[in-house]
Design a protein around this motif. Structure first.
Motif, mmCIF file in Angstrom:
data_model
loop_
_atom_site.group_PDB
_atom_site.id
_atom_site.type_symbol
_atom_site.label_atom_id
_atom_site.label_comp_id
_atom_site.label_asym_id
_atom_site.label_seq_id
_atom_site.Cartn_x
_atom_site.Cartn_y
_atom_site.Cartn_z
ATOM 1 N N ILE A 12 -10.057 65.745 6.535
ATOM 2 C CA ILE A 12 -9.657 64.542 5.797
ATOM 3 C C ILE A 12 -9.776 63.331 6.702
ATOM 4 O O ILE A 12 -9.175 63.280 7.777
ATOM 5 N N GLN A 13 -10.532 62.326 6.262
ATOM 6 C CA GLN A 13 -10.712 61.118 7.062
ATOM 7 C C GLN A 13 -9.764 60.037 6.573
ATOM 8 O O GLN A 13 -9.649 59.770 5.384
ATOM 9 N N LEU A 14 -9.070 59.399 7.524
ATOM 10 C CA LEU A 14 -8.208 58.252 7.247
ATOM 11 C C LEU A 14 -8.777 57.065 8.013
ATOM 12 O O LEU A 14 -9.313 57.233 9.094
ATOM 13 N N SER A 15 -8.639 55.874 7.464
ATOM 14 C CA SER A 15 -9.136 54.691 8.171
ATOM 15 C C SER A 15 -8.181 53.536 7.936
ATOM 16 O O SER A 15 -7.305 53.601 7.076
ATOM 17 N N LEU A 16 -8.352 52.474 8.718
ATOM 18 C CA LEU A 16 -7.502 51.307 8.545
ATOM 19 C C LEU A 16 -8.300 50.047 8.834
ATOM 20 O O LEU A 16 -9.324 50.087 9.511
ATOM 21 N N SER A 36 -8.459 57.300 25.291
ATOM 22 C CA SER A 36 -9.661 56.534 24.967
ATOM 23 C C SER A 36 -10.203 56.848 23.576
ATOM 24 O O SER A 36 -11.028 56.117 23.054
ATOM 25 N N ASN A 37 -9.741 57.914 22.965
ATOM 26 C CA ASN A 37 -10.210 58.316 21.645
ATOM 27 C C ASN A 37 -9.286 57.721 20.584
ATOM 28 O O ASN A 37 -8.108 58.080 20.494
ATOM 29 N N PHE A 38 -9.825 56.800 19.764
ATOM 30 C CA PHE A 38 -8.998 56.130 18.762
ATOM 31 C C PHE A 38 -8.397 57.127 17.781
ATOM 32 O O PHE A 38 -7.229 57.027 17.409
ATOM 33 N N SER A 39 -9.173 58.087 17.362
ATOM 34 C CA SER A 39 -8.698 59.063 16.385
ATOM 35 C C SER A 39 -7.489 59.830 16.934
ATOM 36 O O SER A 39 -6.492 60.021 16.241
ATOM 37 N N LYS A 44 -1.686 60.617 16.969
ATOM 38 C CA LYS A 44 -0.457 60.769 17.758
ATOM 39 C C LYS A 44 0.590 59.744 17.334
ATOM 40 O O LYS A 44 1.754 60.075 17.129
ATOM 41 N N MET A 45 0.170 58.479 17.207
ATOM 42 C CA MET A 45 1.112 57.422 16.851
ATOM 43 C C MET A 45 1.615 57.571 15.419
ATOM 44 O O MET A 45 2.798 57.349 15.154
ATOM 45 N N LEU A 46 0.756 57.942 14.509
ATOM 46 C CA LEU A 46 1.168 58.075 13.113
ATOM 47 C C LEU A 46 2.082 59.277 12.896
ATOM 48 O O LEU A 46 2.987 59.228 12.071
#
Length: 116
Positions: A12-16, A36-39, A44-46
């Motif tokens: 499942i892909q999520l974007s913002l 360094s990996n945004f995903s 992790k933050m979400l």
């Protein structure tokens, strides 16, 4: 759905969407967290809602003090075994190092107690 997407661990892909300031802030926080990996960072933050960035300077200082103290103890023990005597200055020096070591340990413990 293609074969590659069916076999993904995370299908499942999520974007913002973000403005330039938000994107810069996100990049700064990624750098501060050492990610360094945004995903990976976004996931992790979400999920966790926070990241912890530890400053281990005090711990490194304490390890250095422990090494110095250990070396001095070994030198004094060697001399005591060879001469069968210990100098009062050596004992006083060890007491001073021990006090410095406890100050460093206390500083670390006070800092850890402030983490909530």
């Amino acid at each position: 759905m293609t074969e590659g997407k069916r076999n993904r661990q995370r299908p499942i892909q999520l974007s913002l969407w973000a403005n330039e300031e938000e994107a810069a802030l996100i990049r700064e926080r990624m750098d501060a967290a050492g990610i360094s990996n945004f995903s990976a960072f976004a996931r992790k933050m979400l999920i966790d809602g926070y990241h912890v960035n530890l400053d281990l300077t005090d711990v490194r200082e304490m390890v250095t003090l422990l090494r110095r103290c250990s070396v001095n103890i070994n030198q004094i023990a060697k001399r005591a075994n060879e001469t069968r005597s210990i100098y009062a200055e050596d004992v006083d020096d060890l007491r001073g190092q021990y006090a410095t070591l406890w100050e460093a340990a206390n500083k670390i413990l006070v800092g850890l107690s402030k983490i909530r």
